[in-house]
Scaffold this motif. Sequence first.
Motif, PDB file in Angstrom:
ATOM      1  N   ARG A  21       0.826  -1.210   0.000  1.00 59.27           N
ATOM      2  CA  ARG A  21       0.000   0.000   0.000  1.00 59.27           C
ATOM      3  C   ARG A  21       0.860   1.259   0.000  1.00 59.27           C
ATOM      4  O   ARG A  21       1.973   1.267   0.525  1.00 59.27           O
ATOM      5  N   GLU A  22       0.327   2.308  -0.602  1.00 56.97           N
ATOM      6  CA  GLU A  22       1.024   3.595  -0.588  1.00 56.97           C
ATOM      7  C   GLU A  22       1.137   4.091   0.858  1.00 56.97           C
ATOM      8  O   GLU A  22       0.428   3.623   1.754  1.00 56.97           O
ATOM      9  N   SER A  23       2.025   5.052   1.092  1.00 51.87           N
ATOM     10  CA  SER A  23       2.296   5.500   2.457  1.00 51.87           C
ATOM     11  C   SER A  23       2.311   7.014   2.565  1.00 51.87           C
ATOM     12  O   SER A  23       2.779   7.712   1.657  1.00 51.87           O
ATOM     13  N   ASN A  24       1.803   7.507   3.702  1.00 52.67           N
ATOM     14  CA  ASN A  24       1.869   8.929   4.031  1.00 52.67           C
ATOM     15  C   ASN A  24       2.835   9.188   5.180  1.00 52.67           C
ATOM     16  O   ASN A  24       2.871  10.286   5.727  1.00 52.67           O
ATOM     17  N   GLY A  37       7.398   8.545   2.902  1.00 54.91           N
ATOM     18  CA  GLY A  37       6.895   7.236   2.537  1.00 54.91           C
ATOM     19  C   GLY A  37       7.578   6.123   3.298  1.00 54.91           C
ATOM     20  O   GLY A  37       8.800   6.012   3.273  1.00 54.91           O
ATOM     21  N   TRP A  38       6.773   5.339   4.034  1.00 52.81           N
ATOM     22  CA  TRP A  38       7.240   4.159   4.763  1.00 52.81           C
ATOM     23  C   TRP A  38       8.363   4.484   5.756  1.00 52.81           C
ATOM     24  O   TRP A  38       9.276   3.701   5.969  1.00 52.81           O
ATOM     25  N   GLY A  76       0.338   4.424   7.830  1.00 51.51           N
ATOM     26  CA  GLY A  76       1.242   4.642   6.707  1.00 51.51           C
ATOM     27  C   GLY A  76       2.322   3.596   6.622  1.00 51.51           C
ATOM     28  O   GLY A  76       3.216   3.684   5.774  1.00 51.51           O
ATOM     29  N   ALA A 105      -4.019   4.578   1.579  1.00 49.37           N
ATOM     30  CA  ALA A 105      -2.931   4.256   2.512  1.00 49.37           C
ATOM     31  C   ALA A 105      -3.532   3.826   3.849  1.00 49.37           C
ATOM     32  O   ALA A 105      -4.688   4.136   4.157  1.00 49.37           O
ATOM     33  N   SER A 106      -2.764   3.119   4.648  1.00 45.51           N
ATOM     34  CA  SER A 106      -3.242   2.708   5.964  1.00 45.51           C
ATOM     35  C   SER A 106      -3.181   3.880   6.933  1.00 45.51           C
ATOM     36  O   SER A 106      -2.542   4.901   6.657  1.00 45.51           O
TER      37      SER A 106
END
Length: 304
Positions: free
Chosen positions: A82-85, A89-90, A238, A234-235
């Motif tokens: 999943r994409e991340s904020n 990122g991550w 993130g 995103a979760s």
Amino acid sequence: MSTLPSWLRQHVAALRALLVFTVLCGAAYPLAIAAVAQLPGLKDKADGSYVEVDGRRVGSELIGQPFLDSGGNPLKQYFQVRESNAGDGWDPMATSASNRGMEDVVDTLPDPALVKAGEEDENARESLLTTVCARSLKFGGLDGVEGSRPYCTESGVGAVLSVIGPRDATGVVSRPTKVVSINEACPANPFVAEYKGVEVECNTYGQDYSEGQIVPIRGDAPESPAVPADAVTASGSGLDPHISTEWAELQAPRVASARGVPAERIEKLIKEHTTGRSLGFMGEPAVNVLTLNIALDETAPFKG
């Protein structure tokens, strides 16, 4: 027998309390928690759930990480997370969500002069709707499925109109005099030609359309998009390392093709790396992307 002055006795009592609570809260309690964390069943998570390959740490089972090339594009031989904020990122030191909600549908478009000069407009902002639309097209194209979604244009932005005109008693524009595709910058051709008999215009940078009524247009996309919801959002942290089994199965043919192995072999690995519901009833089964990709490299090395 002499006694200490009352003010001094109070300070001594306070000092004693400080020392006692420093020992209890600053040493005894942390040490007790650390000891409990080393019990069987807890030790691995407390220590970070590190994953090692050939004696080298490559990540944690609890923290997502991207599988991209040097240009930031998804590597076809790997399952995508999943994409991340979180930070850039991550970033485990900057866990965070976007804090954007369902009503976030209007973009703040960049200054075309800055875009032409190859510069970034710090005032520009992408809405949650446009982010979802763009990700759906991205992952749909990657895995060879239809990436369209309701309320998204074919170009991958939010299909939203600003309808300007007199309003009725309920606040709804009754007779539109001007209609603008608010997320499509000129000279784009609007995703619809007209709305209630009024020609739809593109968004001219610098114009103020705030007086308009915001109207999302559903379009004719299927009710159940081919690209799953977790692929386009995103979760909360993130950092979620898991994806849905639905998204994993969608990616399986692409990964199998890139590695030159039967799809059944990839599907078997997905099942082996699928975790069940928490406590047997909470949430949905999920696939850990890091451990799955490591298993791929071990059992079906990429030869491209």
